[in-house]
Design an enzyme around this catalytic site. Sequence first.
Site, PDB file in Angstrom:
ATOM      1  N   LYS A 151      45.132  47.163  32.315  1.00  0.00           N
ATOM      2  CA  LYS A 151      46.173  46.323  31.697  1.00  0.00           C
ATOM      3  C   LYS A 151      45.639  44.931  31.357  1.00  0.00           C
ATOM      4  O   LYS A 151      45.815  44.447  30.248  1.00  0.00           O
ATOM      5  CB  LYS A 151      47.375  46.165  32.648  1.00  0.00           C
ATOM      6  CG  LYS A 151      48.045  47.463  33.026  1.00  0.00           C
ATOM      7  CD  LYS A 151      49.241  47.227  33.937  1.00  0.00           C
ATOM      8  CE  LYS A 151      48.899  46.703  35.332  1.00  0.00           C
ATOM      9  NZ  LYS A 151      48.106  47.610  36.162  1.00  0.00           N
ATOM     10  N   GLU A 178      48.981  37.230  40.180  1.00  0.00           N
ATOM     11  CA  GLU A 178      47.766  38.055  40.155  1.00  0.00           C
ATOM     12  C   GLU A 178      46.613  37.276  40.809  1.00  0.00           C
ATOM     13  O   GLU A 178      46.820  36.252  41.424  1.00  0.00           O
ATOM     14  CB  GLU A 178      47.443  38.467  38.713  1.00  0.00           C
ATOM     15  CG  GLU A 178      48.489  39.404  38.103  1.00  0.00           C
ATOM     16  CD  GLU A 178      48.457  40.830  38.676  1.00  0.00           C
ATOM     17  OE1 GLU A 178      47.448  41.518  38.518  1.00  0.00           O
ATOM     18  OE2 GLU A 178      49.462  41.244  39.288  1.00  0.00           O
ATOM     19  N   ARG A 179      45.389  37.796  40.638  1.00  0.00           N
ATOM     20  CA  ARG A 179      44.243  37.204  41.343  1.00  0.00           C
ATOM     21  C   ARG A 179      43.832  35.867  40.736  1.00  0.00           C
ATOM     22  O   ARG A 179      43.825  35.717  39.525  1.00  0.00           O
ATOM     23  CB  ARG A 179      43.039  38.152  41.267  1.00  0.00           C
ATOM     24  CG  ARG A 179      43.344  39.524  41.814  1.00  0.00           C
ATOM     25  CD  ARG A 179      42.296  40.528  41.365  1.00  0.00           C
ATOM     26  NE  ARG A 179      42.749  41.884  41.630  1.00  0.00           N
ATOM     27  CZ  ARG A 179      43.490  42.595  40.779  1.00  0.00           C
ATOM     28  NH1 ARG A 179      43.847  42.089  39.607  1.00  0.00           N
ATOM     29  NH2 ARG A 179      43.879  43.813  41.097  1.00  0.00           N
TER      30      ARG A 179
END
Length: 459
Positions: A151, A178-179
């Site tokens: 994604k 997210e990261r």
Amino acid sequence: MNGKIIKFWTDVVEVEFISNLPKINTILTLHDGKTFLLVKRLVNDKIIRATVIYAYKEIKINELVFNTNKSFMVPVGVTSHNNIYSFEGKPLLENRNPSLKYVEMNSTINNERVLDSKIEIIETGIKAIDFFMPIIKGYKLGIFGGAGVGKTVLMKEMIFNINKNNEKTSNIFIGSGERSREGIELFNELENSNLMKKSSMYISKMNESPGARMSIVPIGITAAEYLRDIEKRDVLLFIDNIYRFVQAENEVSASLGKKPSVGGYQSTLESDVANVEERLFKNNNAGITSFQTVFLPMDDISDPSAVAVFNHLDGNLVLSRSQAAKNIFPAFDPLISSSNSVNEKIIGKKHFDAIIEVKRILKTYKDLEDVILILGFDELDEENKKIVKKALQLENFFSQNFFMTEHFTKEKGVFVSLQDTVESVIRIINGEYINQSPEIFSYVGSNLNIPTDKELGIK
Ligand SMILES: Nc1ncnc2c1ncn2[C@@H]1O[C@H](COP(=O)(O)OP(=O)(O)OP(=O)(O)O)[C@@H](O)[C@H]1O
Ligand SMILES: [Mg+2]
């Protein structure tokens, strides 16, 4: 007026005010403005509950709380470009923005939607997307997929490719839960491609509080609305990952003691999603075209969070593990994906007819897969053999090398124009390569340079 902490749980506090109860979504601070609370619930006419957005140090009973009378302040407009911002609106990199203009989160909400019938297609250069889900200005695209199916990589490829042909647009990137490594990587890539000067990034990482992860999405949308309605600029809005927003809303709702609903999600799931999605559109000022990744827990497309997002989108692009397992990237699944831009009036008859035929071929192949597994390909009749061959050729054709993956695949990225994609597909569905191996289409780009059976004299 100040209030006083009277109770606290892990990430929720109760504050008592003598007068002037703060409104929902107001920011309260303590510890010299270093700890942030967000008002989420009015308990009675004196007491509110707030979620802890960031605690500079331990919060104690009886500590004084300052009511800022404002929500989050968001750096907006072209003067905010060229930087990364946290939920507090603080630029991560110093000395890049001589003057920053701030507006309050959600102060830009504009309900005046003017439908305009002018349709502009935005090319991505990614064959599968341009062919199956043509993106139109003001469109909302969801990129659905389970863990690690590609994604983020696909979204990044779109950011870079779309910017090649759209010099005047601004980019807003919202990093939601997210990261942090990915945020930094994206920043470096945008910086190296000279795109940061027209981009603003709003990031709340996975290790931040649910209050921060939940707020970063409306914060970034506020910035997008400001560009569209005040500065009248077209905006490309990228959100990675909208599922983390739903999840953070759920965590906050649970810690406020609200009862969960279907699948353990908050009872306000639908409205939480609607409140952000309904702000993304095109009007007479300019357009917000958005691209959102949607994580699918357990690869399940019917997860309530995915369904809640699904309903608002113009295009649902599904990445599937089975495609990734066959080393077909992007791992796009054309039979599950859908787009409301697939309309003869928008894309023209030639392209429309090609989509219908490709889907028919792929669907027939899917239905035949079991038969082939049991009886073997040779048992199929001539007509079905042709369909299977075309299906395999198409499947390979839609694989594509990305600029974003050059560093690890060691293959050069390719941008294929929409016209070349459509022409290439038509050659395959017309059976012009029927006597050649499907492998020749693996990661080809356009196939207009590949000689047909006739040109090669193969029968
Ligand atoms: N287009 C591609 N070409 C080659 N490999 C790819 C491609 N897209 C994804 N991959 C591989 O899949 C891995 C995961 O991709 P990515 O980080 O985009 O997944 P994701 O769906 O965003 O995952 P998560 O749900 O964890 O955020 C990449 O590190 C890469 O190895
Ligand atoms: Mg990702």
